[in-house]
Enzyme design. Structure first.
Site, PDB file in Angstrom:
ATOM      1  N   ASP A 213     -44.810 -70.839  -4.493  1.00 42.80           N
ATOM      2  CA  ASP A 213     -45.819 -70.783  -5.549  1.00 42.80           C
ATOM      3  C   ASP A 213     -47.171 -71.046  -4.917  1.00 42.80           C
ATOM      4  OD1 ASP A 213     -44.002 -70.306  -7.595  1.00 42.80           O
ATOM      5  OD2 ASP A 213     -43.746 -72.427  -8.064  1.00 42.80           O
TER       6      ASP A 213
ATOM      7  N   ASP B  95     -43.511 -65.091 -11.363  1.00 41.00           N
ATOM      8  CA  ASP B  95     -43.526 -65.846 -12.617  1.00 41.00           C
ATOM      9  C   ASP B  95     -44.396 -65.135 -13.653  1.00 41.00           C
ATOM     10  OD1 ASP B  95     -41.991 -67.823 -11.386  1.00 41.00           O
ATOM     11  OD2 ASP B  95     -43.741 -69.035 -10.868  1.00 41.00           O
TER      12      ASP B  95
END
Length: 195
Positions: free
Chosen positions: A154, A168
């Site tokens: 991330d 995501d």
């Protein structure tokens, strides 16, 4: 013999019936063609979402990992690489294998839906979900510690919000679009139902 019976028995009536049969067959072929085209859209959207996610992760790991966060819009939006073993936005870090199984399940469900896919908006929505699911699943399979328990990369870090990645984002956008389509009564096969 009544006029109706005579009309049914005439050659012209037979032609009309044959014409209707031909028309129905043509309609079936058109439907089949429409279905193939929508599956193609799903696959293209999924491939684009996957490749964009994969490329972004490779770039940020190579250039930004183990470095100070990079300010994109001041402190409001930064790029900061973290390894996330949980779900989207960092939830459930102790359940990595569960999220891996869920991702595989999502992919199987989308593959089954694709056989009857005639709706362009649904093809886009499912393509986003599929590309996002594959993006994070790739991390879970190939990144340390491996064995379907790898940590997802991330890097998008808005202020006062969880850090996330483009996979995501694709999953959230696809899910949001599916909710809208469902509320509007549009089914994946292209039909509209009224509740």
């Amino acid at each position: 013999m009544t006029e109706a019976e005579q009309a049914i028995g005439t050659p012209d009536a037979g032609k009309a019936e044959g014409g209707a049969g031909t028309s129905a067959a043509g309609s079936g072929e058109a439907e089949a063609g429409r279905g193939k085209r929508r599956v193609g859209v799903l696959l293209v959207v999924a491939a684009l979402a996957y490749l964009i996610d994969l490329t972004s992760k490779l770039a940020v790991v190579a250039k930004l990992e183990h470095h100070a966060p990079v300010e994109v819009i001041g402190t409001w939006l930064q790029f900061e690489v973290i390894r996330n073993r949980g779900a989207a936005f960092g939830f459930g870090e102790a359940m990595t294998i569960v999220f891996t199984v869920i991702a595989v399940g999502v992919i199987v469900v989308i593959a089954r839906l694709a056989r009857k896919l005639h709706s362009l908006p649904w093809a886009i929505a499912l393509g986003l979900l599929l590309g996002g699911a594959f993006g994070n699943l790739t991390d879970r399979i190939f990144r340390a510690p491996g064995d379907f328990q790898g940590a997802v990369v991330d890097f998008i870090a808005p202020s006062h919000f969880a850090v996330f990645n483009l996979a995501d984002s694709a999953i959230v956008c696809g899910g949001f679009l599916i909710v809208i389509l469902s509320f509007r009564g549009l089914d994946p096969d292209g039909t509209v139902h009224k509740d």
